[in-house]
Design a protein around this motif. Structure first.
Motif, mmCIF file in Angstrom:
data_model
loop_
_atom_site.group_PDB
_atom_site.id
_atom_site.type_symbol
_atom_site.label_atom_id
_atom_site.label_comp_id
_atom_site.label_asym_id
_atom_site.label_seq_id
_atom_site.Cartn_x
_atom_site.Cartn_y
_atom_site.Cartn_z
ATOM 1 N N ASN A 1 1.086 -3.373 -19.002
ATOM 2 C CA ASN A 1 1.040 -2.091 -19.421
ATOM 3 C C ASN A 1 -0.081 -1.579 -18.908
ATOM 4 O O ASN A 1 -0.493 -0.379 -19.403
ATOM 5 N N LYS A 2 -0.880 -2.301 -18.038
ATOM 6 C CA LYS A 2 -2.170 -1.615 -17.879
ATOM 7 C C LYS A 2 -2.023 -0.668 -16.356
ATOM 8 O O LYS A 2 -1.248 -1.303 -15.627
ATOM 9 N N ARG A 3 -2.693 0.466 -16.693
ATOM 10 C CA ARG A 3 -2.614 1.386 -15.171
ATOM 11 C C ARG A 3 -3.749 1.137 -14.293
ATOM 12 O O ARG A 3 -4.885 1.225 -14.685
ATOM 13 N N LEU A 4 -3.216 0.771 -12.769
ATOM 14 C CA LEU A 4 -4.384 0.434 -11.997
ATOM 15 C C LEU A 4 -4.496 1.651 -11.153
ATOM 16 O O LEU A 4 -3.358 2.146 -10.512
ATOM 17 N N PRO A 5 -5.540 2.421 -11.070
ATOM 18 C CA PRO A 5 -6.014 3.499 -10.293
ATOM 19 C C PRO A 5 -5.867 3.043 -8.625
ATOM 20 O O PRO A 5 -6.052 2.036 -8.410
ATOM 21 N N LEU A 6 -5.478 4.126 -8.073
ATOM 22 C CA LEU A 6 -5.051 3.719 -6.696
ATOM 23 C C LEU A 6 -6.354 3.253 -5.807
ATOM 24 O O LEU A 6 -6.114 2.396 -5.150
ATOM 25 N N ASP A 7 -7.448 3.749 -6.028
ATOM 26 C CA ASP A 7 -8.629 3.065 -5.311
ATOM 27 C C ASP A 7 -8.818 1.566 -5.326
ATOM 28 O O ASP A 7 -9.337 0.745 -4.891
ATOM 29 N N PHE A 8 -8.790 1.274 -7.036
ATOM 30 C CA PHE A 8 -8.912 -0.036 -7.382
ATOM 31 C C PHE A 8 -7.858 -1.158 -6.849
ATOM 32 O O PHE A 8 -8.226 -2.088 -6.435
ATOM 33 N N TYR A 9 -6.626 -0.408 -6.956
ATOM 34 C CA TYR A 9 -5.506 -1.305 -6.559
ATOM 35 C C TYR A 9 -5.593 -1.726 -5.150
ATOM 36 O O TYR A 9 -5.291 -2.515 -4.497
ATOM 37 N N SER A 10 -5.853 -0.599 -4.212
ATOM 38 C CA SER A 10 -5.787 -0.772 -2.792
ATOM 39 C C SER A 10 -6.988 -1.550 -2.497
ATOM 40 O O SER A 10 -6.753 -2.301 -1.444
ATOM 41 N N LEU B 1 0.880 -1.216 -0.045
ATOM 42 C CA LEU B 1 -0.005 -0.125 0.055
ATOM 43 C C LEU B 1 0.803 0.989 -0.045
ATOM 44 O O LEU B 1 0.558 2.364 -0.599
ATOM 45 N N ASN B 2 1.856 1.024 0.684
ATOM 46 C CA ASN B 2 2.882 2.374 0.562
ATOM 47 C C ASN B 2 3.429 2.650 -0.666
ATOM 48 O O ASN B 2 3.646 3.888 -1.204
ATOM 49 N N ALA B 3 3.962 1.640 -1.408
ATOM 50 C CA ALA B 3 4.395 1.581 -2.461
ATOM 51 C C ALA B 3 3.236 2.185 -3.398
ATOM 52 O O ALA B 3 3.442 3.065 -4.406
ATOM 53 N N ALA B 4 2.094 1.650 -3.338
ATOM 54 C CA ALA B 4 0.860 2.148 -4.441
ATOM 55 C C ALA B 4 0.838 3.794 -4.073
ATOM 56 O O ALA B 4 0.672 4.437 -4.849
ATOM 57 N N PHE C 1 -0.132 1.486 -9.697
ATOM 58 C CA PHE C 1 0.510 0.273 -10.187
ATOM 59 C C PHE C 1 0.379 -0.009 -11.517
ATOM 60 O O PHE C 1 -0.726 0.260 -12.128
ATOM 61 N N ILE C 2 1.317 -0.335 -12.279
ATOM 62 C CA ILE C 2 1.321 -0.611 -13.911
ATOM 63 C C ILE C 2 1.711 -2.244 -14.120
ATOM 64 O O ILE C 2 2.836 -2.627 -13.555
ATOM 65 N N THR C 3 0.675 -2.866 -14.680
ATOM 66 C CA THR C 3 0.996 -4.324 -14.862
ATOM 67 C C THR C 3 2.004 -4.583 -15.717
ATOM 68 O O THR C 3 2.423 -3.796 -16.359
ATOM 69 N N SER C 4 2.546 -6.114 -15.665
ATOM 70 C CA SER C 4 3.317 -6.590 -16.917
ATOM 71 C C SER C 4 2.971 -6.037 -18.296
ATOM 72 O O SER C 4 3.572 -6.038 -19.227
ATOM 73 N N ASN D 1 3.108 9.994 -9.905
ATOM 74 C CA ASN D 1 2.180 10.198 -11.270
ATOM 75 C C ASN D 1 1.254 11.373 -11.120
ATOM 76 O O ASN D 1 1.047 11.964 -12.202
ATOM 77 N N ALA D 2 0.754 11.843 -10.007
ATOM 78 C CA ALA D 2 0.135 13.011 -9.974
ATOM 79 C C ALA D 2 0.767 14.310 -10.183
ATOM 80 O O ALA D 2 0.407 14.993 -11.104
#
Length: 361
Positions: free
Chosen positions: A177-186, A117-120, A172-175, A127-128
């Protein structure tokens, strides 16, 4: 703060930041742009502090809740043991459960969860800032080159909003190259780690009572991976070579499977042989589900995909349209699904703004 409330808090923070971006005026001013960036960074720092307070307590509760569930399943399976709850009514861990095995397990899961979570959050901060800086630099270059027609403040606002909606809170960026937003990833991290804590607590409770075999539960609808592992017996300490020692659930993000004790004394030799035979030719990549089971799972996933797409669309509209957009995701979904006149008007307005941005580079 419960896991669901923590997930909701991540969503609240994301929506708050989107609102900050859409409501900041005159981003042509370097001071205003810097203030916006600093406000976002501080907001995410506060989120990090909240996570640091909430995660250890929730992992502890989920883990020892798993211990209690393991106790119940052991009793149901016919194992004689003391009927003790790991947690008191006020959420404290009973002394008889404060062993090194349990406390080390909790600490390891807490550390893994906090690291993710801290890395995210750090990635979202990076990125912001990059999204705002990049959009502002591009617009200022266009202004210098005389490519901006009309009020540059509105162009800047729209361009920053679009850039931020596309990339601003990527965590988070998947292998692929999909970009995962903070709320979804968390949400994915929290739910998966809580399931890990619960299952680990149950497994360690089985080991405490000399039970080394477990059976993965079965439920529908489910993915082909979980369908393959469902109903399979594992040896959790490697002592019984008739059965593998893993992997145990969760098998993927948001996996809901767990394990129950499989007590040899209460099963015949034929039953044990049947369980052992399931592993002959086992292939987790083979989809063992029926056509109807696959269809039910695909339907469930489609409902989730639509909900996620609506969340992303709501975020983009909120960024670009600002106060004209509905205040909540619930209001947006109702308006969209009913295809109201107001929804059509906002859709036209959004497309017009985006097309204008595209024409200007």
């Amino acid at each position: 703060m419960s896991p669901d409330k923590l997930i909701d808090y991540f969503s609240f923070v994301v929506q708050d930041i989107l609102s900050q971006v859409s409501s900041t005026e005159d981003l042509q001013s370097d001071a205003n742009a810097l203030d916006l960036i600093n406000t976002i960074l501080k907001t995410l720092d506060r989120l990090k502090a909240t996570v640091a307070d909430a995660i250890p307590e929730q992992i502890l509760k989920e883990y020892f809740g798993g211990v209690d569930q393991g106790t119940k399943l052991l009793i149901d399976a016919g194992v004689e043991l003391k009927k003790a709850s790991a947690l008191t009514k006020d959420g404290k861990v009973r002394k008889e459960f404060q062993s090194q095995m349990h406390l080390e397990a909790v600490q390891n899961i807490v550390e893994d969860t906090m690291m993710d979570l801290n890395a995210a959050i750090r990635t979202a901060q990076k990125n912001a800032k990059a999204s705002i800086d990049g959009a502002l630099a591009a617009v200022k270059k266009d202004i210098t080159n005389g490519l901006i027609v009309g009020d540059p403040r509105k162009v800047i606002q729209a361009r920053v909003a679009k850039s931020f909606a596309d990339n601003g809170l990527t965590s988070f960026i998947t292998s692929d190259n999909k970009r995962l937003p903070l709320d979804f990833y968390s949400q994915t991290v929290v739910r998966t780690k809580m399931r890990t804590a619960s299952t680990t607590g149950a497994v360690n409770r089985y080991l405490e009572n000399g039970v080394t075999l477990v059976k993965v539960d079965e439920h529908q609808p489910t993915c082909h991976v979980c369908a393959g592992y469902g109903g399979m017996v594992f040896c959790i300490d490697g002592s019984d070579k008739r059965f593998p020692d893993g992997p145990l659930p969760p098998y993927h993000p948001n996996c809901r499977h767990t394990v129950a004790p499989y007590v040899l004394e209460f099963h015949s030799d034929d039953e044990i042989s049947t369980e052992q035979a399931k592993w002959k030719g086992f292939n987790v990549d083979k989809d063992t589900r029926s056509a109807s089971q696959r269809k039910a799972y695909e339907k469930e996933q489609e409902i989730r995909r639509i909900a996620n797409q609506e969340k992303k669309q709501f975020a983009r509209w909120q960024m670009v349209l600002g106060p004209d957009c509905p205040k909540t995701i619930g209001g947006f979904r109702r308006m969209k699904r009913q295809n109201t006149v107001r929804f059509q008007e906002l859709q036209s307005e959004y497309r017009g703004i985006i097309q204008g941005i595209s024409r200007k580079g």
